[in-house]
Design an enzyme around this catalytic site. Structure first.
Site, mmCIF file in Angstrom:
data_model
loop_
_atom_site.group_PDB
_atom_site.id
_atom_site.type_symbol
_atom_site.label_atom_id
_atom_site.label_comp_id
_atom_site.label_asym_id
_atom_site.label_seq_id
_atom_site.Cartn_x
_atom_site.Cartn_y
_atom_site.Cartn_z
ATOM 1 C CG ASP A 1 2.838 1.311 6.284
ATOM 2 O OD1 ASP A 1 3.971 1.725 6.619
ATOM 3 O OD2 ASP A 1 2.448 1.311 5.112
ATOM 4 C CD GLU B 1 5.516 -6.369 1.375
ATOM 5 O OE1 GLU B 1 4.805 -7.123 0.656
ATOM 6 O OE2 GLU B 1 5.200 -5.211 1.664
HETATM 7 C C1 9YW Z 1 1.795 0.435 1.522
HETATM 8 C C2 9YW Z 1 7.239 -0.121 0.255
HETATM 9 C C3 9YW Z 1 6.485 0.194 1.513
HETATM 10 C C4 9YW Z 1 7.412 0.308 2.738
HETATM 11 C C5 9YW Z 1 6.619 0.415 4.033
HETATM 12 C C6 9YW Z 1 5.608 -0.707 4.087
HETATM 13 C C7 9YW Z 1 4.725 -0.705 2.848
HETATM 14 C C8 9YW Z 1 3.227 0.798 1.611
HETATM 15 O O1 9YW Z 1 5.529 -0.830 1.703
HETATM 16 O O2 9YW Z 1 3.922 0.447 2.806
HETATM 17 O O3 9YW Z 1 1.167 0.726 0.501
HETATM 18 O O4 9YW Z 1 1.268 -0.180 2.452
HETATM 19 O O5 9YW Z 1 4.868 -0.653 5.273
HETATM 20 O O6 9YW Z 1 7.505 0.389 5.135
HETATM 21 O O7 9YW Z 1 8.240 1.408 2.601
HETATM 22 O O8 9YW Z 1 8.019 -1.241 0.415
#
Ligand code: 9YW
Length: 439
Positions: free
Chosen positions: A181, A412
């Site tokens: 992200d 995580e």
């Molecule tokens: C957020 C769920 C997700 C991942 C992404 C990670 C994070 C969501 O969590 O994003 O709300 O910030 O960056 O890769 O899919 O685990």
């Protein structure tokens, strides 16, 4: 006799327990508290681990995700659980407001995507099906046959509609699409995205109520994220003339390496389904994507792979873990393989690789994708090592990842210097990938 505890057995059991706790009837949540819905690329990593302990759930999870696929082939990055309150996660289904043409199930989804890792996941679950007897094999064949045309539609959406730069690569229209992200890889391109801070007054940040502000994106970046969703949504989630109509379109080396790897997995799946002509086409597509990555995303001066802004044509100045992932592609030229391994071993990264260059001014040991170690990208990196026959390095990385999780838990992400567990403590993909690393 003294009971000797076996650390691998303990780790295996704790990983299996995490996956049991996070199962929600017909899908897995990444973590109960922080992410109470279904995320697209999480589903793929999770399936890889469920292949060992509960393949029926791996197939169910993939099926739940692809039931929300849009008619144009896009697989949404989140499928919202209607049983979870709207204000449990922002931006929720009300903000995304996806159009009716997306279909009934997709109405409760987002309109952006995540890396297309699902073909590889399906292939991995299939590969391990024989360990679950004849029923396991027949279940796997049925699931593969159901998934195959949907996986192909997902690829075609990305390679056709998302080729914003006309280069043979897919562009992401939002940093969230990368799965990495707030990686520094997007900083320069995001600089061209207007930040409307007033948006945060209308839509207060829900993420800060459940996570540490020091780990999360800044308000400025967050306002840009929400503004990008609003712009893409207000354009009806159309991908026509993206570079003119949308302020963010970037070719990510990790996303496109996964796109190429997916073609190779589809070739294997097509082979199992007796579609030999299709298999050949998928292999050709993988070679084309590899060539486009090697041509478009390679910086000959620093000898690294970078993200390219499809609107300005500029390569990002940031060295990030995404630049190491073209290693997953078997046809990558040998000099690029050598360069990636040199970069991975340099003082900028090291194994397990942090999400960004340790020596950069932007390096942040706790903030999301700007420094911490993630198991999922290291798992992809290890795959790349195996693809190129780097068995010693792959084994070293495997042990380093398991040590981290064994000492700190199924977190995580992890502090890149101390190994401290950060973010959600019982995180599905960390647990799932541990099972694969232990198997
Ligand atoms: C957020 C769920 C997700 C991942 C992404 C990670 C994070 C969501 O969590 O994003 O709300 O910030 O960056 O890769 O899919 O685990």
């Amino acid at each position: 006799p003294v009971a000797v505890s076996d650390p691998s057995a303990e780790l295996w059991q704790s990983a299996a327990r995490v996956l049991d706790t996070n199962w929600s009837g017909d899908h897995m949540v990444p973590s109960r508290r922080l992410y109470p819905h279904q995320w697209s690329w999480d589903t793929a990593f999770i399936a890889v681990g469920l292949a060992f302990v509960n393949p029926a759930r791996a197939w169910r999870d993939l099926r739940s995700l692809f039931e929300a696929q849009w008619p144009d082939g896009r697989v949404p990055h989140i499928v919202f659980d209607p049983a979870t309150a709207e204000d449990d996660y922002f931006p929720g289904p009300g903000f995304w407001n996806v159009p009716a043409y997306a279909g009934r199930r997709a109405r409760g989804s987002t309109g952006i995507v995540q890396p297309p890792l699902h073909a590889l996941a399906a292939w991995e679950v299939y590969r391990h099906a024989a360990a679950h007897g004849a029923d396991g094999v027949s279940e796997a064949r049925t699931a593969l046959a159901w998934l195959y045309p949907r996986l192909v539609a997902q690829q075609e959406y990305l390679t056709d509609r998302r080729d914003a730069g006309g280069s043979g690569l897919a562009s992401i229209v939002h940093p969230w699409e990368s799965g990495l992200d707030n990686s520094p890889a997007w900083d320069e391109a995001l600089g061209n995205v207007p930040a409307d801070l007033a948006l945060l007054e209308r839509f207060p940040r829900r993420d800060l109520a459940v996570a540490h502000a020091a780990h999360r994106p800044t308000d400025l970046d967050y306002a840009r994220y929400i503004g990008l969703v609003r712009n893409y949504r207000d354009g009806g989630y159309s991908d026509t003339d993206l570079t003119q109509r949308h302020p963010f379109a970037v070719e990510c080396p990790a996303f496109n390496s996964i796109l190429g790897t997916a073609e190779l997995a589809l070739a294997q799946i097509a082979g199992v389904l007796g579609l030999t002509g299709d298999a050949r086409r998928h292999r050709d597509r993988a070679r084309e994507i590899t060539a486009a990555i090697a041509r478009r995303l390679w910086d000959p001066v620093t000898r690294t792979f970078r993200a390219r802004d499809a609107r300005t044509g500029r390569l990002s100045p940031a060295r990030c873990v995404s630049g190491l992932l073209p290693l997953m592609l078997p046809d990558l030229p040998a000099d690029r393989v050598t360069a990636i391994m040199e970069e991975a071993r340099s003082e900028r990264f090291g194994l397990p690789a942090p999400s960004a260059d340790r020596t950069a001014a932007t390096f942040d040991t706790r903030r999301y994708w700007r420094g911490p170690v993630w198991i999922n990208v290291n798992w992809l990196l290890r795959r790349g090592m195996l693809v190129h026959g780097l068995r010693g390095e792959a084994e070293e990385l495997r042990r380093a990842m398991l040590r981290l999780v064994h000492e700190h838990g199924h977190y995580e992400y992890f502090h890149p210097e101390t190994g401290e567990g950060l973010g959600a403590p019982t995180f599905s993909w960390t647990a799932a990938l541990c099972l694969d690393l232990l198997a």
